[in-house]
Structure formats: structure tokens, C-alpha cells
Design a protein around this motif. Structure first.
Motif, PDB file in Angstrom:
ATOM      1  N   VAL B 189       0.840  -1.202   0.000  1.00 11.80           N
ATOM      2  CA  VAL B 189       0.000   0.000   0.000  1.00 11.80           C
ATOM      3  C   VAL B 189       0.874   1.250   0.000  1.00 11.80           C
ATOM      4  O   VAL B 189       0.638   2.192  -0.767  1.00 11.80           O
ATOM      5  N   VAL B 190       1.917   1.227   0.828  1.00  8.98           N
ATOM      6  CA  VAL B 190       2.811   2.392   0.896  1.00  8.98           C
ATOM      7  C   VAL B 190       3.471   2.633  -0.461  1.00  8.98           C
ATOM      8  O   VAL B 190       3.500   3.757  -0.971  1.00  8.98           O
ATOM      9  N   ILE B 191       3.960   1.535  -1.084  1.00  7.43           N
ATOM     10  CA  ILE B 191       4.617   1.686  -2.385  1.00  7.43           C
ATOM     11  C   ILE B 191       3.623   2.175  -3.434  1.00  7.43           C
ATOM     12  O   ILE B 191       3.938   3.026  -4.250  1.00  7.43           O
ATOM     13  N   ALA B 192       2.400   1.649  -3.367  1.00  7.12           N
ATOM     14  CA  ALA B 192       1.376   2.077  -4.314  1.00  7.12           C
ATOM     15  C   ALA B 192       1.167   3.585  -4.236  1.00  7.12           C
ATOM     16  O   ALA B 192       1.107   4.269  -5.255  1.00  7.12           O
ATOM     17  N   PHE B 193       1.086   4.094  -3.018  1.00  8.92           N
ATOM     18  CA  PHE B 193       0.859   5.526  -2.865  1.00  8.92           C
ATOM     19  C   PHE B 193       2.097   6.330  -3.244  1.00  8.92           C
ATOM     20  O   PHE B 193       1.980   7.423  -3.803  1.00  8.92           O
ATOM     21  N   LEU B 194       3.258   5.761  -2.965  1.00  8.80           N
ATOM     22  CA  LEU B 194       4.498   6.425  -3.338  1.00  8.80           C
ATOM     23  C   LEU B 194       4.580   6.550  -4.856  1.00  8.80           C
ATOM     24  O   LEU B 194       4.902   7.611  -5.391  1.00  8.80           O
ATOM     25  N   LEU B 195       4.262   5.460  -5.550  1.00  6.36           N
ATOM     26  CA  LEU B 195       4.295   5.476  -7.016  1.00  6.36           C
ATOM     27  C   LEU B 195       3.308   6.499  -7.550  1.00  6.36           C
ATOM     28  O   LEU B 195       3.602   7.254  -8.468  1.00  6.36           O
ATOM     29  N   GLU B 196       2.132   6.509  -6.930  1.00  6.43           N
ATOM     30  CA  GLU B 196       1.093   7.445  -7.364  1.00  6.43           C
ATOM     31  C   GLU B 196       1.578   8.873  -7.169  1.00  6.43           C
ATOM     32  O   GLU B 196       1.353   9.752  -8.001  1.00  6.43           O
ATOM     33  N   TYR B 197       2.272   9.082  -6.046  1.00 10.08           N
ATOM     34  CA  TYR B 197       2.733  10.423  -5.732  1.00 10.08           C
ATOM     35  C   TYR B 197       3.871  10.840  -6.668  1.00 10.08           C
ATOM     36  O   TYR B 197       3.951  11.982  -7.096  1.00 10.08           O
ATOM     37  N   LEU B 198       4.739   9.880  -7.001  1.00 12.98           N
ATOM     38  CA  LEU B 198       5.899  10.191  -7.830  1.00 12.98           C
ATOM     39  C   LEU B 198       5.548  10.275  -9.311  1.00 12.98           C
ATOM     40  O   LEU B 198       6.316  10.803 -10.096  1.00 12.98           O
ATOM     41  N   ASP B 199       4.401   9.717  -9.668  1.00 18.20           N
ATOM     42  CA  ASP B 199       3.999   9.711 -11.075  1.00 18.20           C
ATOM     43  C   ASP B 199       3.484  11.090 -11.460  1.00 18.20           C
ATOM     44  O   ASP B 199       2.437  11.525 -11.010  1.00 18.20           O
TER      45      ASP B 199
END
Lengths: 232, 256
Positions: B189-199
Motif C-alpha cells: 500500500v505504501v509503495i502504491a501511494f508512493l508510485l502514485e505520488y511520484l507519477d
């Protein structure tokens, strides 16, 4: 083998012609309608399709848009304004021995270089041999003359331009056209790139008709959009 | 309203990266499983029970006070068991090659529910060694307590016995994998949100409206690969009929 692959790719790209009842073709018709409705006062006779960075789907979009307008009954010409990496002749499977660069350098005339396509009412002017100075050619007087000539001959002139952030060609063409369409590749175009591209087009004194969101995956649960997509 | 939207965004992000989250979770479970079953050396636990009680001969009767004293004693005994006096002797008897501290770490003395029963638990990678340490410690302790405390109130209730197939107390693969599931899920979940944020790429209609502030003319779905190539045969081209050009009479389609 290579030829067969090329042909398949062509068919894939010209979806409005090869598969006019498909979902994507329907999306292009919606695009056509929106372009028409967004310019009710001023009839857009010349438009340029561009994007921020390379390979966002400019050529595919412009080719299909041209086909869609032609299918509507307009006499359309698609001009490959990308004299650095021309692709339109691949899309329509035409030879690119003579084209826009020849016309602009007055080696040939527009009438001699324009080619008809399988699509009724749609003609194509390929880029021609790659010139060393595309910027000078596009900003030349003969470009203005050509655009005037094409406007007289056709109902609609669509330019396929290079990306605006890579080279100035796109801005120059946009400056000479009635409207600009910005292709955004969903999931690939960076936000700041898109904003820069928009500013670049605006600085060229061109009217941005709007943006096309390319490669957009419509989620499965969106029933509204899915409704027409069954024939594909 | 604001919260409703962010909650929806939350689930949207989760759903978009669901495969990643599930993959990470399974990866965590599998890695933990492999480590638990194959990498970590299993540790076995053996315990000896000792009853601490004043011999009836000395006091004559069992009173509350006596029991209280015994409970106090148990605490003292726990200390004694883990003291070098006892442990050195255990090591001598068993010829163990380890320090007193190492041995002390293996031994846990507990007393369940304020009872008079003490439990000497020994953990070792070898269940037989664990059993022997537990029993030897209990014996040495029983023998030495006479001299040390001048009392004789320790009875060995049940010595450690090696059962047919001892179960390791560590690692606990099921527990480890359960923890891995939670950790993997959270990490996903953390990585998912990180990816979303970095995208920072343009995604949907809202991006064009909010960032570019120009009209959206239309969306084009990816053109599927399985295009029909039937029509391609018709795609032959001819020069514009009106113009005759001697140099290029051949149809371009033929010459390519």
C-alpha cells in the motif's frame, strides 16, 4: 516479412478506415464533433496536430482525424509537416519521393505532389525528402502560399507537426494555422511538459482548440463509455 | 465532501496497484516461509518441573505462611539456578563448550500462577541437548540447594523427556508468515501511494482540465493489436487522376 509487418501496423493505425464501426473510430467521431462545436464562429480550415514530446500519437491521431472528417463529407488533405521524422507515408502506404519539402523549395508543385488515398475525399501531402533546414522551409513565403493554395482546394487542411518541445517546427506551423490540437499521451506525458507545450503553442500566437487524451484506458466499470464498444 | 473524494482516490489507487500489492504480499509470505523452513535453525524447548515445598517434618503442617515463604524462595531459586555456581557444574557434567552467559541465555525459569511449581525451560537447537541441560540443571540445583540454603525442599516433579517428534518452538513459520502478510500488505500500500505520488504524468480528463486548462476534445483508447487486416488489400494508391506525371507512373503501392 518486414513488409507484412508494416502493412499490419498501417492497418492498426488507420482504425477509422479499416474498422469504422470500432470503439476507437467512434471516439474519433466524437473528437470530430467536439472540434466542430468548439469553433462555431470561426470555421477552422487549417489545423495542426502536435504534442509536447515525441511518440505520443500525433501521426495516428492526425491520420484518423483526417479520415473521420473525410468520412463526414469534407474534402480533406493531410500534410506531413514533420520533415525530420516523417511517418504519414507509412500510415497510408505511399512513397515519399516527393512531398512538402519539394513544394516549398519549388522543385515541384502541390498538384503534382499531392496523392489521393483509398479514403474518399482524403488526399495526402507527404513530407518529401528530409531537408537540412526544415525551420527555414516552414517559415518561408512559399509555405504561406501553399497553405493558401490548399485552403482553396480543400475544406480542411490538417498538419501533422513535430513535437513542440523538441523543435520549433510545430510552433511555426501552428502560427500559420487556424487552430492547434495538443495530443496528450495518457500516462506518458509529464505534466510540466504538457504545460510547457501549451505555453509554447500560445506563444506562437496560435489558437489552441483543445487537447486529445491519447492511449486512455477506460476502466471496465465505466459502462457509459463501453456501450458502443461491442463491435470491436 | 472533501473526505469522500480522498477516500475514493484512496481506493482508486489501491485498485490500480492491486496486483503489485498482492504480489508483494505473496513475495513476503514466500520469502518468510523459505527462511522459516529452510534457513533458520529450529530451536527446541524442553522443560523440567520442580516442586518447592518445606518438608512437613520441619514445620509439621502446611500453612499459608509457609506457602508465602516458598513463593519468596522460588524467586531466590530462579536467581540461583542461573548463577555460575550451578551452571558451571552443569557444564562440567555435560562437557558443554560454551560460556556461562550462553548457557544462562538458554535457560528460562518461570513459575506458573504463583504456584509452588517451578519450570526450568531450556531452548537449544538440539532437542536432546535441551533435554539433558534441563534435567542436569534440575539435578544439580536439587543437590546444591541443601548446601546453599540449608534446606531440603526441592523435588523434581517431572523430568524433561524426549518425545518421538519434538516440535520446534522457534521459528514459528505460521506466525512468521502471518506477520509477513501484514507487513507485505502494508508495504504494498505504501509503495502504491508512493508510485502514485511520484507519477507526474498526465492521466485523465481531470488532469487536462486542472493543469492545462484547455478544452478536452476527446479521449482515444489504445488501438488494439488485433486489427483487421482484411481491408489492407484495397489500400492501393494511385496518383491524382487529373495530373499526369511521366516520371512516376508506377503506383507507389506496387513499388514498395
Amino acid at each position: 516479412m518486414a513488409k507484412k509487418k508494416l502493412l499490419q501496423q498501417t492497418a492498426r493505425k488507420l482504425v477509422t478506415f479499416t474498422n469504422p464501426r470500432s470503439f476507437v473510430a467512434e471516439q474519433f467521431r466524437t473528437l470530430r464533433t467536439n472540434i466542430t462545436f468548439l469553433s462555431p464562429d470561426k470555421d477552422v480550415r487549417t489545423m495542426v496536430v502536435t504534442s509536447a514530446v515525441p511518440s505520443e500519437g500525433k501521426s495516428t491521431t492526425s491520420a484518423n482525424l483526417a479520415v473521420t472528417f473525410a468520412q463526414e463529407g469534407k474534402k480533406v488533405i493531410l500534410v506531413d509537416g514533420d520533415m525530420r521524422k516523417p511517418t504519414t507515408h507509412y500510415t497510408f502506404n505511399i512513397k515519399n519521393t516527393t512531398g512538402l519539402s519539394n513544394v516549398l523549395t519549388k522543385q515541384s508543385t502541390a498538384e503534382k505532389t499531392i496523392r489521393s488515398t483509398v479514403v474518399d475525399r482524403l488526399d495526402v501531402l507527404t513530407s518529401g525528402p528530409i531537408p537540412p533546414n526544415p525551420v527555414e522551409l516552414l517559415s518561408s513565403k512559399s509555405m504561406d502560399v501553399l497553405i493558401q493554395q490548399l485552403t482553396d482546394m480543400y475544406d480542411l487542411v490538417i498538419f501533422d507537426a513535430p513535437p513542440v518541445l523538441s523543435v520549433t517546427d510545430g510552433q511555426i506551423i501552428a502560427n500559420k494555422c487556424d487552430g492547434t490540437i495538443l495530443v496528450i499521451n495518457s500516462g506518458h506525458t509529464e505534466k510540466d511538459m504538457a504545460v510547457k507545450a501549451k505555453e509554447a503553442i500560445e506563444s506562437s500566437n496560435s489558437r489552441i482548440i483543445g487537447a486529445v487524451l491519447n492511449n486512455f484506458e477506460i476502466s471496465k466499470d465505466n459502462g457509459y463509455y463501453q456501450y458502443y464498444g461491442h463491435t470491436e | 465532501m472533501e473526505e469522500a473524494i480522498s477516500l475514493r482516490e484512496f481506493f482508486k489507487t489501491i485498485r490500480k496497484r492491486l496486483s503489485l500489492i498482492i504480489l508483494l504480499t505473496f513475495l513476503a509470505i514466500i520469502i518468510t516461509g523459505i527462511i522459516s523452513y529452510f534457513v533458520l535453525t529450529p530451536v527446541y524447548q524442553m522443560s523440567t518441573e520442580i516442586l518447592v515445598n518445606q518438608s512437613p517434618a520441619e514445620t509439621g503442617q502446611l500453612t499459608d505462611l509457609n506457602i508465602q515463604t516458598d513463593l519468596q524462595l522460588i524467586k531466590t531459586y530462579s536467581g540461583i539456578i542461573k548463577s555460575p555456581i550451578i551452571l558451571d557444574q552443569v557444564m562440567n557434567e555435560m562437557n558443554l563448550a560454551m560460556t556461562t552467559d550462553e548457557l544462562a541465555e538458554k535457560i528460562t525459569v518461570s513459575n506458573a500462577d504463583q504456584s509452588q511449581i517451578m519450570n526450568i525451560s531450556v531452548q537449544d537447537e538440539d532437542s536432546k541437548v535441551a533435554m539433558e541441560i534441563a534435567n542436569t540443571t534440575a539435578n544439580v540445583f536439587k543437590n546444591n540447594i541443601m548446601d546453599l540454603m540449608n534446606v531440603d525442599n526441592v523435588t523434581i516433579l517431572s523430568p524433561a523427556v524426549l518425545k518421538g517428534n519434538p516440535v520446534a518452538v522457534f521459528p514459528n513459520p505460521v506466525l512468521n508468515m502471518a506477520i509477513a502478510t501484514v507487513v507485505g500488505l502494508m508495504l504494498g500500500v505504501v509503495i502504491a501511494f508512493l508510485l502514485e505520488y511520484l507519477d507526474t504524468t498526465m492521466k485523465d480528463q481531470e488532469d487536462i482540465k486542472d493543469i492545462l486548462k484547455i478544452p478536452l476534445l476527446g479521449v482515444i483508447s489504445p488501438i488494439v493489436e488485433k486489427a483487421e487486416i482484411v481491408e489492407i488489400e484495397k489500400m492501393t494508391f494511385k496518383r491524382k487522376g487529373v495530373i499526369v506525371d511521366g516520371q512516376e507512373k508506377a503506383s507507389p503501392a506496387d513499388s514498395t
